[in-house]
Structure formats: structure tokens, C-alpha cells
Design an enzyme around this catalytic site. Structure first.
Site: not given
Ligand code: GTR
Length: 411
Positions: A249, A340, A390
Site C-alpha cells: 500500500s 481503490w 487490500h
Molecule cells: C489509503 C490510501 C491508499 C493506500 C492505503 C494504505 O487510505 O488512499 O493510497 O496507501 O491507504 O496505505 O493502506
């Protein structure tokens, strides 16, 4: 088919392929002055430095010249039924014992040969990787996480082991790899404070405003990973031709920027890195440049704000970040429900980086369309989309290490 965004994502963002405006990507093999880049030499001398400079000034920001580290071993012992050694080392990031430090947790399989190692920052503190009380709670600022009792930005006992599902350490050891992990907040706390605290604070006079092309927090985390590399390079037990950097992420974005800027990392893995990571910004699907700059104003340099709802004006796009890693292996990992992060955009950046790899004489991405879920494309540019959302799963680690086994073989 249109898929509903998951909780925490922005329902107003575009998730519809049909609504992506037409766009032209910058060509990694055409220099800014229009010259076609047709040889490996021209890539190394002209185009690669130019792209690096553009990503520095327009996206992540320039980091200062590194200072030599110093370090102190805090503890050392055998773990996993004596299959591995675990060392905790305090790394003084600017060499100064009164300056910022990062606590490295280094776990290496016992071996009579130097071992490959995966360097990866973690989100919750080294103590979140295992239930073992021998790993102290981090004293750095932490993100609140009410489900693990963290409500005041201070780590608590309840958060011990909170991330262990993401870190199958014994399995990594059994596969012959070491793990070098540091809590990301040791390097730079993950909130917008005008770049005063963390590693930024060590390089500036208090109160100064950073110029628009100077390092944001992702570049700060990258600075930290490079200092970990400084330490790893000094260790005889580690194979310096098999140093891997991995991140998930926001830390996947960081892993890619680290791979682009620090060639001591021989292989790069980004997991679900999305906008500002592997995903092409010009697709404007899921998280956009405007959205990320608004939510996380500290991640990128201030010049990146110019591209809010103005992606076509940016002289680079993220496939060129992948190209900066060439010819070293890079694995881009997506998750099917991680809309996302734009899985297709993550795939395409690998695909459009392919010509740079081929120019340098290696294979690129051995796929021209997205593979089925859970199938690893194990070519120099690797790609995998797994089912689910995610996250980092034990099965992801199996794919990372399958990729590393093959791509670093014979090095
Ligand atoms: C989210 C963000 C992403 C990603 C994520 C993370 O809120 O929008 O770009 O980086 O966090 O790091 O878990």
C-alpha cells in the site's frame, strides 16, 4: 461489471472504465527533447537520469545527501527452534546517537552461506509481528487502531502481535530468506506536520518551509530503507546480490521509489500500491491524484499538487517509475477487490515499462493482458492479481518468494 467500492473508499470516485477520459502516456523511450532512446547506453546516460530527476522534482521530492549511519546491537538470540537468529539493532539514521533512530528487527535463517533478505517497513511496530514480549513496544508515534487498543498514538500491549497474520516469518525463514523490518513511524510519523518531525527534522532548521521539490514522507521512508540497506551491506551473513525491498500500500509506493533510487536492492515488490505507486495516474480511476494529495498532503512533494485533476500535465506517469527499476526484477501485486488501487492500472504500468526492460536486454512482462486471479506471471516484470481485498496474505508471500527464487537464481 461495476463493483461497489469497499468501506473506507470514496464512493464519489470514478470506478467505471467507460468514464476514463482519453489520454496519452509519456513514452519511457523518448527523452524530454524528443530524442528517441534506442540504446542501453542512451537509457543510462540520458533518459534514466532525466526520469529520476522528474520523479524527484514533481512527485516524491528530493532527499538530502545521505549521512553515514551508526548502529548498536540491542539483543541477539536464536528463534524458531534454533533455525534462525534474531537480532535487534538500533540504527541511528544520521549517525548521531541524539538524532532519529530506527529499530531494526533482523531475522536470518541459519546457513553456512550468505542468505537473501527481504527488507520491508511495517505499519504498527516491530512488536506487532509476533506475540513475543522480547520485542519491545515501539515508543514512536503510531496510528490509532482502536481494535488493538491504540487510541492515543502510543503503542500498547494489546497491539502486540496485531499484524502477525501479514508476516509469516517462520515460513519466510523456512524458504531460506531473511527478514529485515523497521517500523515506518520510526523514520517519519505518518501525518502532516509541515515536515518538521521524523527524518525531515534532522535535516532542517526548525520552522523552515520545505521547497516544493523537496522530499515528502514517502521519500523520507525511502531514505530510511536506504539506511537499512547501508546496514545490511555491512553484514557478511547477508547475500548482497539478493537484497529485496517489499512494501504494501503506501509502503508499496515507498518500495517502488526505493527500488528506483537505490540500486543496491536487487528485486522490488509492491503490494496493492495503487495511486502514486504502480497505478497509472492518467487513468483517474479509484484514488486520484487530487484525492491522495487531499487525504495525505505529506506523502508527496508540494509540486505534485500541480497535477490535482490535471494528470495529463505531469511529465511522467507511473509506468516510468517501474522502468526506473529496469533491468532489475520487479513484482507488481494487485488484489481483485482493491478497486481503490486500480488493479488494471497497476498491471498496465508493468506492461508499458516493458520496452525499457527489453532495451536493456532482459525479458519484460510475459503477458499482454491481465492474467486470471492467483496466477503469478513470473517474468522480469512480474505481475499477480489475487482474489480478495487490500491486504497482505501468507499466499502473497509464497508468490513473492517464488518470484525471488526464479528471478534471483544464478545471481
Ligand atoms: C489509503 C490510501 C491508499 C493506500 C492505503 C494504505 O487510505 O488512499 O493510497 O496507501 O491507504 O496505505 O493502506
Amino acid at each position: 461489471t461495476f463493483a461497489m467500492p469497499l468501506l473506507g473508499q470514496d464512493a464519489k470516485a470514478n470506478y467505471d472504465e467507460a468514464k476514463i477520459p482519453d489520454f496519452t502516456l509519456p513514452d519511457p523511450l523518448v527523452a524530454q527533447d524528443g530524442t528517441k532512446i534506442t540504446t542501453a547506453e542512451a537509457w543510462e546516460k540520458i533518459r534514466r537520469p532525466e526520469l529520476l530527476e522528474l520523479f524527484e522534482t514533481e512527485v516524491y521530492g528530493k532527499a538530502p545527501t545521505a549521512k553515514p549511519i551508526s548502529s548498536r546491537v540491542v539483543s541477539e538470540r536464536e528463534v524458531f527452534d534454533d533455525k534462525a537468529t534474531e537480532r535487534q539493532v538500533r540504527i541511528f539514521l544520521t549517525g548521531d546517537e541524539d538524532g532519529p533512530y530506527a529499530d531494526l528487527l533482523l531475522i536470518l535463517p541459519k546457513s553456512d552461506k550468505p542468505v537473501p533478505v527481504v527488507a520491508a517497513l511495517n505499519f504498527k511496530g516491530n512488536h506487532s509481528l509476533s506475540d513475543d514480549p522480547a520485542i519491545p513496544l515501539t515508543k514512536s508515534w503510531v496510528r490509532n487502531d482502536a481494535s488493538n487498543g491504540v487510541t492515543k498514538h502510543v503503542a500498547v500491549e494489546q497491539s502486540r502481535g496485531a499484524a502477525k497474520a501479514r508476516w509469516p516469518v517462520e515460513r519466510i525463514i523456512d524458504r531460506g530468506y531473511g527478514l529485515a523490518t523497521v517500523y515506518y513511524g520510526d523514520i517519519d510519523p505518518d501525518f502532516d506536520d509541515g515536515f518538521q518531525n521524523g527524518i525531515h527534522g534532522a535535516f532542517r532548521t526548525e520552522g523552515d518551509k520545505l521547497a516544493a521539490d523537496q522530499w515528502g514522507t514517502i521519500a523520507g521512508w525511502t531514505y530510511g530503507l536506504s539506511r537499512i540497506a547501508d546496514y545490511l551491506e555491512e553484514q557478511d551473513a547477508i547475500d548482497h546480490d539478493r537484497m529485496i525491498v517489499m512494501g504494501h500500500s503506501r509502503l508499496g509506493k515507498t518500495a517502488l521509489w526505493t527500488g528506483a533510487t537505490d540500486p543496491r536492492f536487487d528485486l522490488v515488490i509492491s503490494n496493492n500500491s495503487g495511486c502514486g505507486g504502480a497505478a497509472l495516474s492518467r487513468r483517474r480511476i479509484g484514488e486520484s491524484v487530487w484525492r491522495i494529495n487531499k487525504s495525505f498532503p505529506h506523502w508527496f512533494c508540494d509540486n505534485f499538487l500541480k497535477y490535482d485533476n490535471n494528470e495529463d500535465a505531469c511529465p511522467v506517469d507511473q509506468h516510468e517509475l517501474i522502468a526506473l527499476i529496469a533491468p532489475r526484477p520487479v513484482l507488481i501485486c494487485s488484489a481483485q477487490e482493491d478497486y481503490w488501487a486500480d488493479p488494471k492500472g497497476e498491471f498496465l504500468s508493468g506492461l508499458y515499462a516493458d520496452p525499457a526492460y527489453r532495451l536493456l536486454g532482459t525479458d519484460g512482462l510475459a503477458a499482454d493482458k491481465m492474467p486470471p486471479v492467483n496466477k503469478l506471471i513470473n517474468s522480469r516484470i512480474g505481475y499477480r492479481i489475487r482474489s480478495g481485498g487490500h491486504n497482505v496474505l501468507p499466499s502473497d508471500w509464497e508468490a513473492y518468494l517464488d518470484f525471488a527464487d526464479k528471478q534471483l537464481r544464478g545471481k
